[in-house]
Design a protein around this motif. Sequence first.
Motif, PDB file in Angstrom:
ATOM      1  N   ARG A  66      -4.790   1.466 -71.364  1.00 17.55           N
ATOM      2  CA  ARG A  66      -4.847   2.726 -71.308  1.00 17.55           C
ATOM      3  C   ARG A  66      -4.306   3.421 -70.136  1.00 17.55           C
ATOM      4  N   ALA A  67      -3.285   4.446 -70.172  1.00 13.86           N
ATOM      5  CA  ALA A  67      -2.790   5.020 -68.846  1.00 13.86           C
ATOM      6  C   ALA A  67      -3.886   6.136 -68.536  1.00 13.86           C
ATOM      7  N   SER A  68      -4.696   5.662 -67.967  1.00 11.71           N
ATOM      8  CA  SER A  68      -6.014   6.818 -67.567  1.00 11.71           C
ATOM      9  C   SER A  68      -5.972   6.988 -66.278  1.00 11.71           C
ATOM     10  N   ALA A  69      -6.655   8.139 -65.745  1.00 15.40           N
ATOM     11  CA  ALA A  69      -6.802   8.660 -64.562  1.00 15.40           C
ATOM     12  C   ALA A  69      -8.201   8.247 -64.101  1.00 15.40           C
ATOM     13  N   ILE A  70      -8.488   7.605 -63.063  1.00 14.93           N
ATOM     14  CA  ILE A  70      -9.735   7.172 -62.599  1.00 14.93           C
ATOM     15  C   ILE A  70      -9.901   7.597 -61.035  1.00 14.93           C
ATOM     16  N   LEU A  71     -11.029   7.936 -60.721  1.00 16.37           N
ATOM     17  CA  LEU A  71     -11.255   8.366 -59.215  1.00 16.37           C
ATOM     18  C   LEU A  71     -12.588   7.556 -58.953  1.00 16.37           C
ATOM     19  N   ASP A  72     -12.455   6.931 -57.697  1.00 16.82           N
ATOM     20  CA  ASP A  72     -13.554   6.172 -57.181  1.00 16.82           C
ATOM     21  C   ASP A  72     -13.949   6.917 -55.871  1.00 16.82           C
ATOM     22  N   LEU A  73     -15.038   7.564 -55.733  1.00 15.17           N
ATOM     23  CA  LEU A  73     -15.727   8.502 -54.676  1.00 15.17           C
ATOM     24  C   LEU A  73     -16.415   7.551 -53.866  1.00 15.17           C
ATOM     25  N   GLY A  74     -16.103   7.508 -52.412  1.00 17.21           N
ATOM     26  CA  GLY A  74     -16.815   6.716 -51.455  1.00 17.21           C
ATOM     27  C   GLY A  74     -16.362   5.177 -51.741  1.00 17.21           C
ATOM     28  N   LEU A 133     -14.169  -0.999 -55.827  1.00 18.23           N
ATOM     29  CA  LEU A 133     -14.064  -0.370 -57.156  1.00 18.23           C
ATOM     30  C   LEU A 133     -12.879  -0.039 -57.394  1.00 18.23           C
ATOM     31  N   GLY A 134     -12.217   0.943 -56.730  1.00 16.27           N
ATOM     32  CA  GLY A 134     -10.778   1.399 -57.274  1.00 16.27           C
ATOM     33  C   GLY A 134      -9.722   0.451 -57.204  1.00 16.27           C
ATOM     34  N   VAL A 135      -9.768  -0.619 -56.307  1.00 19.17           N
ATOM     35  CA  VAL A 135      -8.918  -1.661 -56.278  1.00 19.17           C
ATOM     36  C   VAL A 135      -9.137  -2.604 -57.463  1.00 19.17           C
ATOM     37  N   THR A 136      -9.990  -2.967 -57.939  1.00 23.26           N
ATOM     38  CA  THR A 136     -10.595  -3.740 -59.086  1.00 23.26           C
ATOM     39  C   THR A 136     -10.063  -3.143 -60.310  1.00 23.26           C
ATOM     40  N   LEU A 137     -10.522  -1.683 -60.344  1.00 22.22           N
ATOM     41  CA  LEU A 137     -10.111  -1.109 -61.703  1.00 22.22           C
ATOM     42  C   LEU A 137      -8.557  -1.034 -61.622  1.00 22.22           C
ATOM     43  N   ALA A 138      -7.790  -0.659 -60.543  1.00 25.98           N
ATOM     44  CA  ALA A 138      -6.600  -0.621 -60.542  1.00 25.98           C
ATOM     45  C   ALA A 138      -5.787  -2.085 -61.149  1.00 25.98           C
ATOM     46  N   ARG A 190      -3.861   5.335 -63.152  1.00 25.09           N
ATOM     47  CA  ARG A 190      -3.608   6.152 -61.852  1.00 25.09           C
ATOM     48  C   ARG A 190      -4.915   6.003 -61.012  1.00 25.09           C
ATOM     49  N   VAL A 191      -5.057   5.443 -59.934  1.00 27.33           N
ATOM     50  CA  VAL A 191      -6.386   5.274 -59.185  1.00 27.33           C
ATOM     51  C   VAL A 191      -6.313   5.941 -58.047  1.00 27.33           C
ATOM     52  N   THR A 192      -7.277   7.050 -57.709  1.00 24.17           N
ATOM     53  CA  THR A 192      -7.312   7.625 -56.601  1.00 24.17           C
ATOM     54  C   THR A 192      -8.725   7.077 -56.065  1.00 24.17           C
ATOM     55  N   ALA A 193      -8.790   6.906 -54.859  1.00 20.27           N
ATOM     56  CA  ALA A 193      -9.965   6.613 -53.974  1.00 20.27           C
ATOM     57  C   ALA A 193     -10.458   7.424 -52.799  1.00 20.27           C
ATOM     58  N   THR A 194     -11.474   8.169 -52.626  1.00 22.88           N
ATOM     59  CA  THR A 194     -11.829   8.898 -51.611  1.00 22.88           C
ATOM     60  C   THR A 194     -12.781   8.350 -50.646  1.00 22.88           C
ATOM     61  N   ARG A 251      -4.314   5.454 -54.713  1.00 26.77           N
ATOM     62  CA  ARG A 251      -4.204   6.363 -53.837  1.00 26.77           C
ATOM     63  C   ARG A 251      -5.332   6.595 -52.916  1.00 26.77           C
ATOM     64  N   VAL A 252      -5.306   6.172 -51.596  1.00 30.04           N
ATOM     65  CA  VAL A 252      -6.595   6.290 -50.838  1.00 30.04           C
ATOM     66  C   VAL A 252      -6.526   7.564 -50.155  1.00 30.04           C
ATOM     67  N   ILE A 253      -7.439   8.365 -50.242  1.00 29.32           N
ATOM     68  CA  ILE A 253      -7.426   9.731 -49.323  1.00 29.32           C
ATOM     69  C   ILE A 253      -8.775  10.145 -48.740  1.00 29.32           C
ATOM     70  N   GLU A 254      -8.447  10.842 -47.819  1.00 28.45           N
ATOM     71  CA  GLU A 254      -9.569  11.233 -46.710  1.00 28.45           C
ATOM     72  C   GLU A 254     -10.379  12.490 -47.611  1.00 28.45           C
ATOM     73  N   SER A 255     -11.536  12.461 -47.820  1.00 29.46           N
ATOM     74  CA  SER A 255     -12.054  13.471 -48.675  1.00 29.46           C
ATOM     75  C   SER A 255     -13.675  13.347 -48.609  1.00 29.46           C
TER      76      SER A 255
END
Length: 278
Positions: free
Chosen positions: A106-114, A120-125, A132-136, A158-162
């Motif tokens: 599925r073309a899903s949107a995933i957020l990995d917090l911390g 986690l983010g890399v493995t799910l991607a 589409r994976v965002t990691a904070t 997409r790794v972001i400071e948050s």
Amino acid sequence: MTRIDQVLSQARSRIVMAEARRLLCHLLDRPHAWLAAHGDEVLSEAEALRFVDLVGRRAEGEPIAYLVGCREFYGRSFSVAPGVLIPRPETELLVDLGIARLGTRRASAILDLGTGSGCLGVTLALEIPAARVTATEMSPAALFLAGRNARELKASVRVIESDWFSAVAERNFDLIVANPPYIAENDPHLCHGDLRFEPPQALSSGPDGLDAIRAIIAQARSHLVPGGWLLVEHGFDQAPAVAALLQAAHFDDIEQHRDLAGILRICGGRRTSSAGGA
Ligand SMILES: C[S@@+](CC[C@H](N)C(=O)[O-])C[C@H]1O[C@@H](n2cnc3c(N)ncnc32)[C@H](O)[C@@H]1O
């Protein structure tokens, strides 16, 4: 003259043999099979000194993952470094549960917090290539390492400071995963084993260890699509508290999952409607 079999046998009095071999393989950049077949090879003086240093640091308790600079997670090697949490095997369950909910196509949107090392983010991607994976992250060391692991493992993240959700504008995630700090700040375990060497901001979170989980659960629902899931890892005795927090935040289909050791380790809930806010 310092032969491989000699230095290994000397190391055995300070650390376990499997770890001594691991350190020497790392130092010589050789596989285990080579080491086993070359006990009579002679190390250079510099190699022998570096090995003694590594053995000493391990004997003092420094985690082997920091000494060799990597740790396996979900079958892939992630770079790790002091200042960033070493990925744990029990966290792989978050990946399994995420895949079970989204499937791999599925073309899903995933957020990995911390995201820490990004495990986690890399493995799910990588496991869900259309996602589409965002990691904070808040920690500069972790932001650097997560970006590096994503690049090295060719994962689109997409790794972001948050500060948790502070820089996350999107409200359309199908899945939010988090392995936040969850140890109580005065827990004596923080003074033992690998934990002594890992960053406090990755481990502890307030007097009962639940500050980060409270913050995440309070905000997660408004960032999920209807039907979207929040999955949170927690401490061995926190399952009832985390389930209650999910319920209070109007999550539905609340679930609890045990890790391989049989310990309740992950709580999840689904946003099924817009009732109860956002
Ligand atoms: C337990 S570690 C988990 C790291 C990684 N996800 C893993 O499973 O190995 C928690 C991570 O949350 C990060 N963190 C702590 N407070 C944060 C905050 N307010 N916002 C974003 N990340 C935070 C820490 O720097 C740390 O990397």
